[in-house]
Write an enzyme that holds these catalytic residues in place. Structure first.
Site, PDB file in Angstrom:
ATOM      1  N   ASP A 156       0.817  -1.215   0.000  1.00  0.00           N
ATOM      2  CA  ASP A 156       0.000   0.000   0.000  1.00  0.00           C
ATOM      3  C   ASP A 156       0.851   1.265   0.000  1.00  0.00           C
ATOM      4  O   ASP A 156       0.356   2.347   0.287  1.00  0.00           O
ATOM      5  CB  ASP A 156      -0.932   0.004   1.219  1.00  0.00           C
ATOM      6  N   CYS A 159       4.856  -0.276   2.733  1.00  0.00           N
ATOM      7  CA  CYS A 159       5.348  -1.627   3.029  1.00  0.00           C
ATOM      8  C   CYS A 159       6.670  -1.631   3.797  1.00  0.00           C
ATOM      9  O   CYS A 159       6.861  -2.451   4.699  1.00  0.00           O
ATOM     10  CB  CYS A 159       5.463  -2.451   1.751  1.00  0.00           C
ATOM     11  N   HIS A 279       8.885  -4.192  -3.618  1.00  0.00           N
ATOM     12  CA  HIS A 279       8.095  -4.395  -2.403  1.00  0.00           C
ATOM     13  C   HIS A 279       8.996  -4.892  -1.278  1.00  0.00           C
ATOM     14  O   HIS A 279       9.963  -5.625  -1.512  1.00  0.00           O
ATOM     15  CB  HIS A 279       7.001  -5.430  -2.688  1.00  0.00           C
TER      16      HIS A 279
END
Length: 295
Positions: A156, A159, A279
């Site tokens: 989002d 992370c 990520h």
């Protein structure tokens, strides 16, 4: 009257059984290897990681095949009623109440979020056989050597901070939330601008950030879902007075803040987690470590 199970429910039930059977097989494999045979236990850890990865890949492929079949059915149904929708569209449009500007804004926001979720889901499917799967397999093997496994963190924009929050929580180190971590990171960067400004430049001009540009950057760190990177990790090591280790699939682990001589917190950096960008995940103890010498 008993409800008929859908194909999705049947597939999920099958996957659960296969996972249960695999866990039983893994337990049998562990019981067959003496705990004092460190070399064989290490090999067993890698074998177990591969078995679990292969089963996950099989389940992903089966789910993809089921989804493709469902999409085909939907497409045929849509094509069958398109003409009727066109014919009824003008009559329905005349009956529709006037939509307010506020409702249009809400609808637009909902559509954008749905499109974002759709892109993420599409990227997930496209990567099942590609670099994402290979990266996950490599990371699982690297972490297994440390008796660790990936702990998923939501994608989002927060992370990196959420992963640090999770690591601190596992240690009961602090009650800092990801929002507080963002705020303290921005504060540290503002108070030590000389250590960060040389690494930030305007993408248009190539010139080092001005004071106003740097303040805007820090404000985004603090108040938005701007993604964090190595500069923010460097700031966090000073805020927390802890080293941070970042594990990657195809590169050596990076340790930031080595001047703090304590056990580092560990993050996993994934280049191919989603089609929308990189990520960060957290880690946790391996749930079934084959080389647990103290068990």
């Amino acid at each position: 009257m008993a409800e008929v199970e859908t194909p999705e429910e049947l597939l999920i039930k099958q996957h659960r059984k296969e996972k249960k059977d695999l866990q039983a097989k893994i337990q049998s494999m562990k019981n067959a290897v003496p705990k004092n045979d460190k070399k064989r236990r290490k090999q067993l850890t890698e074998e177990i990681a591969k078995l679990e990865a292969d089963l996950n890949q099989k389940h992903e492929e089966e789910f993809q095949q089921l989804q493709s079949a469902a999409d085909k059915d939907v497409e045929e149904a849509v094509n069958g009623v398109t003409a009727l929708k066109v014919e009824a569209g003008e009559q329905e449009e005349a009956k529709q109440p006037r939509v307010t500007k506020a409702q249009k804004r809400r609808d637009k926001k909902a559509a954008q979020e749905k499109e974002r979720e759709s892109r993420i889901a599409e990227a997930e499917v496209q990567n099942l056989q590609g670099v994402r799967h290979q990266e996950g397999l490599k990371l699982a093997q690297i972490l297994a050597q440390k008796s660790l496994q990936i702990k998923e963190i939501s994608s989002d924009g927060h992370c990196m901070y959420r992963a640090v929050e999770d690591q601190l929580g596992q240690r009961s180190k602090s009650g800092l939330s990801f929002i507080e971590l963002r705020s303290r990171t921005a504060e540290h960067m503002r108070n030590n601008s000389d250590n960060f400004l040389p690494f930030l430049s305007n993408p248009t001009t190539g010139e080092m950030f001005t004071a106003d540009e740097f303040e805007k950057y820090c404000s985004e760190v603090e108040h938005t879902a701007a993604w964090g990177g190595q500069l923010e990790l460097r700031a966090l090591t000073h805020v927390l007075r802890l080293p941070i280790e970042v594990i990657q699939a195809d590169s050596p682990a990076i340790k930031i803040g080595e001047e703090y001589n304590t056990e580092p917190i560990t993050l996993v950096y994934m280049h191919h987690a989603y089609g929308l960008g990189e990520h960060y995940n957290s880690v946790e103890p391996l749930k079934n470590p084959a080389n647990a010498e103290e068990s």
